[in-house]
Design an enzyme around this catalytic site. Structure first.
Site, PDB file in Angstrom:
ATOM      1  N   TYR A   1      16.739 -21.746  71.230  1.00  0.00           N
ATOM      2  CA  TYR A   1      17.460 -22.992  71.561  1.00  0.00           C
ATOM      3  C   TYR A   1      18.275 -23.525  70.394  1.00  0.00           C
ATOM      4  O   TYR A   1      18.659 -24.696  70.409  1.00  0.00           O
ATOM      5  CB  TYR A   1      16.473 -24.090  71.975  1.00  0.00           C
ATOM      6  CG  TYR A   1      15.419 -23.648  72.949  1.00  0.00           C
ATOM      7  CD1 TYR A   1      15.744 -23.359  74.281  1.00  0.00           C
ATOM      8  CD2 TYR A   1      14.094 -23.519  72.560  1.00  0.00           C
ATOM      9  CE1 TYR A   1      14.769 -22.957  75.166  1.00  0.00           C
ATOM     10  CE2 TYR A   1      13.114 -23.115  73.452  1.00  0.00           C
ATOM     11  CZ  TYR A   1      13.466 -22.834  74.751  1.00  0.00           C
ATOM     12  OH  TYR A   1      12.499 -22.429  75.625  1.00  0.00           O
TER      13      TYR A   1
ATOM     14  N   CYS B   1      11.744  -7.216  63.117  1.00  0.00           N
ATOM     15  CA  CYS B   1      12.967  -6.437  62.956  1.00  0.00           C
ATOM     16  C   CYS B   1      14.079  -6.919  63.881  1.00  0.00           C
ATOM     17  O   CYS B   1      14.499  -6.195  64.798  1.00  0.00           O
ATOM     18  CB  CYS B   1      12.660  -4.970  63.210  1.00  0.00           C
ATOM     19  SG  CYS B   1      11.335  -4.410  62.154  1.00  0.00           S
ATOM     20  N   GLU B   2      14.499  -8.137  63.705  1.00  0.00           N
ATOM     21  CA  GLU B   2      15.614  -8.698  64.466  1.00  0.00           C
ATOM     22  C   GLU B   2      16.293  -9.746  63.602  1.00  0.00           C
ATOM     23  O   GLU B   2      15.608 -10.526  62.929  1.00  0.00           O
ATOM     24  CB  GLU B   2      15.115  -9.425  65.725  1.00  0.00           C
ATOM     25  CG  GLU B   2      14.400  -8.542  66.694  1.00  0.00           C
ATOM     26  CD  GLU B   2      14.746  -8.868  68.139  1.00  0.00           C
ATOM     27  OE1 GLU B   2      15.789  -9.502  68.389  1.00  0.00           O
ATOM     28  OE2 GLU B   2      13.953  -8.475  68.989  1.00  0.00           O
TER      29      GLU B   2
HETATM   30  N1  LLP Z   1       7.803 -31.163  84.353  1.00  0.00           N
HETATM   31  C1  LLP Z   1       8.473 -30.056  84.688  1.00  0.00           C
HETATM   32  C2  LLP Z   1       8.641 -29.721  86.097  1.00  0.00           C
HETATM   33  C3  LLP Z   1       8.993 -29.236  83.682  1.00  0.00           C
HETATM   34  O1  LLP Z   1       9.673 -28.138  84.021  1.00  0.00           O
HETATM   35  C4  LLP Z   1       8.812 -29.579  82.313  1.00  0.00           C
HETATM   36  C5  LLP Z   1       9.323 -28.724  81.250  1.00  0.00           C
HETATM   37  C6  LLP Z   1       8.086 -30.738  82.023  1.00  0.00           C
HETATM   38  C7  LLP Z   1       7.614 -31.520  83.060  1.00  0.00           C
HETATM   39  C8  LLP Z   1       7.820 -31.185  80.611  1.00  0.00           C
HETATM   40  O2  LLP Z   1       8.983 -31.486  79.940  1.00  0.00           O
HETATM   41  P1  LLP Z   1       8.892 -32.133  78.466  1.00  0.00           P
HETATM   42  O3  LLP Z   1       8.277 -33.513  78.605  1.00  0.00           O
HETATM   43  O4  LLP Z   1       8.073 -31.264  77.636  1.00  0.00           O
HETATM   44  O5  LLP Z   1      10.302 -32.205  78.025  1.00  0.00           O
HETATM   45  N2  LLP Z   1      10.493 -24.224  75.943  1.00  0.00           N
HETATM   46  C9  LLP Z   1      11.452 -25.296  75.864  1.00  0.00           C
HETATM   47  C10 LLP Z   1      11.148 -26.429  76.821  1.00  0.00           C
HETATM   48  C11 LLP Z   1      11.026 -26.003  78.255  1.00  0.00           C
HETATM   49  C12 LLP Z   1      10.739 -27.143  79.184  1.00  0.00           C
HETATM   50  C13 LLP Z   1      10.364 -26.642  80.521  1.00  0.00           C
HETATM   51  N3  LLP Z   1       9.971 -27.643  81.448  1.00  0.00           N
HETATM   52  C14 LLP Z   1      11.538 -25.770  74.423  1.00  0.00           C
HETATM   53  O6  LLP Z   1      10.857 -25.224  73.563  1.00  0.00           O
HETATM   54  O7  LLP Z   1      12.315 -26.674  74.113  1.00  0.00           O
END
Ligand code: LLP
Length: 422
Positions: free
Chosen positions: A315, A342-343
């Site tokens: 990201y 290795c990237e």
């Molecule tokens: N509810 C649903 C349906 C979701 O898809 C997500 C996150 C959340 C709640 C929680 O969102 P938050 O409060 O954490 O923003 N891997 C990525 C983030 C992916 C988020 C996916 N969905 C990162 O590292 O930024």
């Protein structure tokens, strides 16, 4: 706000010295602070005080059993996206009646497990899913509480990979079709129309998108009520950002924006926060292997890598990198902080102006509690790191580092049918 602080020029997690922890348990290591986790939960709960509401921790952000247990003890529910997550939170002692199930691709097995566990509701994302849930509930002779996840078609202003509220994203039911969906759902057997849901994206740093989501969902709830469909729950998803570098709104401002348009809505409000609860409550501890100078660049090569924390390359995410024992000289340098994988994408920071370090020094990659360990892999046959939860002066090991046996556990060394020439 977190409880990672310097004392006598050394970084501590609560009352535990990170360098002692690294000596004892090795690196790389994820370290979480229980006091910070609890504080984040309480501040958020306080922001929603006076509103009939339920905080369902989006456990995808950090799903270690002990962390789930901690939130369960504080009264949280859980937002899950797979049967694996369902099993994790039940194992941690969660009340199924406080679990909501999100996601665009639930399998029959997952739907069946959720219905049998009697979770609060399933957030439905498509017409075939609605029909499938009705079919499975009928076969099991159970009632399926469902909520339609609406796609409110707005721009949350975040990284495209974590933005979900656009009409061209795979998530949710188009605004224009919500009424049709509920009309159909009403005719399907064994469904209970329990709620309306939405989730617009993650790491959102403005209040406007939340206010817009509140307005749009409030309008639908009113229209449905006029059409004789009385819902019980309005699930507004997660998404509140944390200060990696930017300044997101406070939980209180977020709650005000979200709830502003929902006064007297008469439904229980559910939120699904992930990152805001756990992001700043965790850091990733890694040791410098080498400081490598080329004629054009300097690299700080550490023992952690993209398999441990993939956010920077995936990201373009910024994570502050802090020395555990800053050198008293105050000297600084500019370098790429990279891992052994290795990237070229294996980096934690690029061209970072930071305090000078030497081989053997420890670095803390901050704000790594959310989407850190949970996205780790065994790429390059690297063991996934251990996880530690600090509570005061005590460090609970909440997950051991993978052993080599763990890495190859599900593999089979076969006896080939043919010879080496065939
Ligand atoms: N509810 C649903 C349906 C979701 O898809 C997500 C996150 C959340 C709640 C929680 O969102 P938050 O409060 O954490 O923003 N891997 C990525 C983030 C992916 C988020 C996916 N969905 C990162 O590292 O930024």
């Amino acid at each position: 706000m977190n409880y990672f602080t310097y004392r006598d020029n050394q970084l501590y997690a609560e009352d535990v010295s990170l360098s002692d922890l690294a000596t004892r348990l090795g690196t790389p290591l994820y370290v979480y602070s229980a006091r910070t986790l609890r504080r984040h939960y309480r501040v958020l709960a306080e922001a929603f005080k006076g509103t009939d509401s339920l905080i369902c921790f989006a456990m995808k952000a950090l799903s270690n059993l002990s962390v789930l247990k901690l939130f369960n003890e504080l009264g949280a529910g859980f937002d899950i996206v797979s049967v694996g997550e369902l099993m994790r939170c039940l194992k941690a002692g969660a009340d199924a009646g406080k679990i909501v199930f999100s996601g665009v691709g639930k399998t029959d097995e997952e739907i069946e497990a959720a219905l049998k566990a009697k979770i609060l509701m399933i957030n439905v994302e498509s017409r075939p899913e609605l029909q499938r849930i009705s079919m499975i509930a009928t076969r099991l002779k159970l009632r399926a509480p469902v909520s339609l996840r609406v796609n409110p078609d707005l721009d949350p202003g975040t990284h495209p990979h974590i933005s979900t509220g656009h009409r061209d994203s795979k998530f949710g039911v188009p605004l224009a079709q919500v009424h049709e969906y509920y009309a159909e759902a009403r005719t399907l057997p064994n469904l209970e129309l329990a709620g309306l849901s939405t989730h617009i994206g993650s790491q959102i740093t403005e209040t406007d998108p939340f206010a817009e989501a509140g307005q749009k969902t409030a309008k639908i709830v009113a229209e449905l009520r006029a059409a004789g469909i009385a819902l019980k729950y309005l699930d507004l998803g997660g998404g509140l950002g944390i200060p990696y570098q930017e300044q997101p709104p406070s939980p209180a401002d977020y709650a005000r924006a979200l709830l502003g348009p929902l006064k007297n809505i008469g439904l229980k409000i559910i939120i699904e926060p992930g990152r805001v609860l756990v992001g700043n409550a965790g850091l990733f501890l890694t040791r410098v292997l080498y400081v490598k100078e080329t004629d054009v660049k300097r690299f700080i090569v550490v023992d952690g890598a993209m398999n441990d924390l993939i956010r920077p390359v995936l990201y373009e995410a910024y994570h502050e990198i802090a020395p555990v024992k800053p050198r008293t000289s105050g000297a600084r340098l500019v370098a790429d902080v990279v891992g052994p994988v290795c990237e070229s994408g294996d980096f934690f920071a690029r061209e970072r102006d930071m305090p000078a370090v030497e081989s053997g020094d420890l670095l803390a990659v901050m704000s790594a509690g959310a989407y850190g360990f949970v996205m780790a892999s065994n790429y390059n046959s690297r063991p996934r790191a251990a996880e530690v939860l600090v509570e005061g002066d005590y460090a609970h090991v909440i997950r051991d580092r993978d052993s080599f046996d763990d890495i190859v556990r599900n593999e089979h060394l076969v006896t080939f049918r043919g010879g080496p020439d065939e």
